[in-house]
Enzyme design. Sequence first.
Site, PDB file in Angstrom:
ATOM      1  N   TYR A   6       0.815  -1.225   0.000  1.00 54.33           N
ATOM      2  CA  TYR A   6       0.000   0.000   0.000  1.00 54.33           C
ATOM      3  C   TYR A   6       0.848   1.274   0.000  1.00 54.33           C
ATOM      4  O   TYR A   6       0.441   2.267   0.604  1.00 54.33           O
ATOM      5  CB  TYR A   6      -0.930   0.037   1.228  1.00 54.33           C
ATOM      6  CG  TYR A   6      -1.806  -1.179   1.411  1.00 54.33           C
ATOM      7  CD1 TYR A   6      -2.703  -1.578   0.430  1.00 54.33           C
ATOM      8  CD2 TYR A   6      -1.749  -1.915   2.588  1.00 54.33           C
ATOM      9  CE1 TYR A   6      -3.518  -2.686   0.606  1.00 54.33           C
ATOM     10  CE2 TYR A   6      -2.557  -3.027   2.776  1.00 54.33           C
ATOM     11  CZ  TYR A   6      -3.434  -3.403   1.785  1.00 54.33           C
ATOM     12  OH  TYR A   6      -4.248  -4.493   1.978  1.00 54.33           O
ATOM     13  N   TYR A 133     -14.332  -4.881   2.986  1.00 56.61           N
ATOM     14  CA  TYR A 133     -12.976  -5.292   2.634  1.00 56.61           C
ATOM     15  C   TYR A 133     -12.862  -6.782   2.902  1.00 56.61           C
ATOM     16  O   TYR A 133     -13.116  -7.238   4.022  1.00 56.61           O
ATOM     17  CB  TYR A 133     -11.913  -4.535   3.458  1.00 56.61           C
ATOM     18  CG  TYR A 133     -10.528  -5.028   3.127  1.00 56.61           C
ATOM     19  CD1 TYR A 133      -9.792  -4.473   2.083  1.00 56.61           C
ATOM     20  CD2 TYR A 133      -9.962  -6.095   3.830  1.00 56.61           C
ATOM     21  CE1 TYR A 133      -8.535  -4.963   1.741  1.00 56.61           C
ATOM     22  CE2 TYR A 133      -8.714  -6.587   3.501  1.00 56.61           C
ATOM     23  CZ  TYR A 133      -8.003  -6.020   2.458  1.00 56.61           C
ATOM     24  OH  TYR A 133      -6.770  -6.511   2.130  1.00 56.61           O
ATOM     25  N   ASP A 223     -17.118 -13.201   7.046  1.00 51.51           N
ATOM     26  CA  ASP A 223     -15.668 -13.045   6.977  1.00 51.51           C
ATOM     27  C   ASP A 223     -15.224 -12.519   8.343  1.00 51.51           C
ATOM     28  O   ASP A 223     -15.280 -11.321   8.605  1.00 51.51           O
ATOM     29  CB  ASP A 223     -15.315 -12.062   5.853  1.00 51.51           C
ATOM     30  CG  ASP A 223     -13.825 -11.743   5.806  1.00 51.51           C
ATOM     31  OD1 ASP A 223     -13.085 -12.206   6.693  1.00 51.51           O
ATOM     32  OD2 ASP A 223     -13.417 -11.032   4.871  1.00 51.51           O
ATOM     33  N   LYS A 250      -5.944 -14.038  10.253  1.00 43.34           N
ATOM     34  CA  LYS A 250      -5.244 -13.136  11.178  1.00 43.34           C
ATOM     35  C   LYS A 250      -4.895 -13.760  12.532  1.00 43.34           C
ATOM     36  O   LYS A 250      -3.836 -14.355  12.660  1.00 43.34           O
ATOM     37  CB  LYS A 250      -6.023 -11.835  11.323  1.00 43.34           C
ATOM     38  CG  LYS A 250      -6.033 -11.037  10.013  1.00 43.34           C
ATOM     39  CD  LYS A 250      -6.410  -9.575  10.168  1.00 43.34           C
ATOM     40  CE  LYS A 250      -5.996  -8.764   8.960  1.00 43.34           C
ATOM     41  NZ  LYS A 250      -7.041  -8.558   7.970  1.00 43.34           N
TER      42      LYS A 250
HETATM   43  C1  LIG Z   1      -7.118  -8.886   6.494  1.00 45.46           C
HETATM   44  C2  LIG Z   1      -8.429  -9.300   6.007  1.00 45.46           C
HETATM   45  C3  LIG Z   1      -8.553 -10.185   4.918  1.00 45.46           C
HETATM   46  C4  LIG Z   1      -7.379 -10.674   4.119  1.00 45.46           C
HETATM   47  O1  LIG Z   1      -6.494 -11.467   4.849  1.00 45.46           O
HETATM   48  P1  LIG Z   1      -5.008 -11.666   4.324  1.00 45.46           P
HETATM   49  O2  LIG Z   1      -4.423 -12.681   5.264  1.00 45.46           O
HETATM   50  O3  LIG Z   1      -4.340 -10.330   4.412  1.00 45.46           O
HETATM   51  O4  LIG Z   1      -5.083 -12.157   2.920  1.00 45.46           O
HETATM   52  C5  LIG Z   1      -9.830 -10.596   4.562  1.00 45.46           C
HETATM   53  N1  LIG Z   1     -10.911 -10.155   5.225  1.00 45.46           N
HETATM   54  C6  LIG Z   1     -10.828  -9.301   6.255  1.00 45.46           C
HETATM   55  C7  LIG Z   1     -12.073  -8.882   6.959  1.00 45.46           C
HETATM   56  C8  LIG Z   1      -9.580  -8.829   6.674  1.00 45.46           C
HETATM   57  O5  LIG Z   1      -9.517  -7.958   7.682  1.00 45.46           O
END
Ligand SMILES: *Cc1c(COP(=O)(O)O)cnc(C)c1O
Length: 399
Positions: A6, A133, A223, A250
Amino acid sequence: MIWYPYEQMKTMKEPYKIIDAKGVYLYTEDQKLIDSVSSWWSVIHGYKHPVLNEAIVSQTEKFSHVMLGGLTHEPVQRLSEKLADFLPGDLDYSFFSDSGSVAVEVALKMALQYYMNRGEKQRTMVLALDHAYHGDTFKTMEVGDDEDYHFVLNAYGPSAHVVHIPTKTAALEQAFEKYHGQLNCMIVEPLLQGAGGMRMYDVSFLKRARELCDAYDVLLVFDEVATGFGRTGNRFAADLVCPDILVLGKALTGGYIGHAATVANKKVFEGFYDDSPEHALMHGPTFMGNALACSVANKSIELFETQDYMSKIRRIEGITRREMDGFCDERIKEVRMMGGCVCVEVKRAETLRGYQQFAYERGVFSRPFLKYLYAMVPYIIREDELVRVLGVMKEWFRR
Ligand SMILES: *Cc1c(COP(=O)(O)O)cnc(C)c1O
């Protein structure tokens, strides 16, 4: 040369070079910093945790990695069982991958193929949220909604396969009325939209989404890459409203190694489970089920359960509310708090220019983006350390 994330490489400022890390602290040559970002929200137990270190070391002595195609092993079996126990409802079927973006891709592929396996090829659309996102790969960009991340997609023009709506019940109902026959799933970051600006919304929206998904036979995907493991003040948003597919990333490994899981319920799993090879899920990341990642994830979840992390998170929320309630400034649009997340949204992005260095000089690592100054601290943070993080945020507006 390292190409940093970024960043406009021509104008980016020199990154801080970390030489050691322990607990909530990052160490540079000349500074000791509280990591108020938890390394992109993942390092929930802090750095150099003895239990997590030990999990990695002892697994390394056996083997670090074997492929999951045709092979299996105890750490991945344990993690799959642990997730089945730990997660609500019948979210019992874990597909592993190496990052959150890939895990979301897998969820979207699952949702699409679930209906194709039933011969419903017209269900090609996904319902998603404004400001969503879901990662930086192509399909996740498409269901995402942030110009600031996904500007490059403009080259293709608007997507015929994704509808975006605000987190308002009326918009939700209209979208289902209009598109229900074409939708395979609705995907959301539940309760807290992270990279889209730390936007918070009410659980009633998710409850209504669940009802509509049931009524129209559409899959609901959460997600929880960012929100999972306590960040919203709930273990998982899925504890409040149960999705059909849950995506974790994460904090899954306590921030030690990139790994993620797409966890399906029985209904979704059974949509693939039959005698036809064409009905199989055709996906298989090289490093899925990596033994080091699974070993450390097992220990991370164990710590989360046995050390009463939910009360640590409630404590963080309590301290944050005490310190931030009533905090205002004419440059601030809103201060938002939820669980282990606080966000100060300013009216103009320029207001935050220089904040990172200001915080650095005061012993805090922070990474505001756009109009959002936020903290998502490791859950093991002490009260005085958290007060320090919030104090530096407030001090910025009092200069
Ligand atoms: C960080 C994130 C992703 C992507 O995860 P990466 O391990 O960086 O590919 C997907 N969805 C959400 C809500 C996120 O915060």
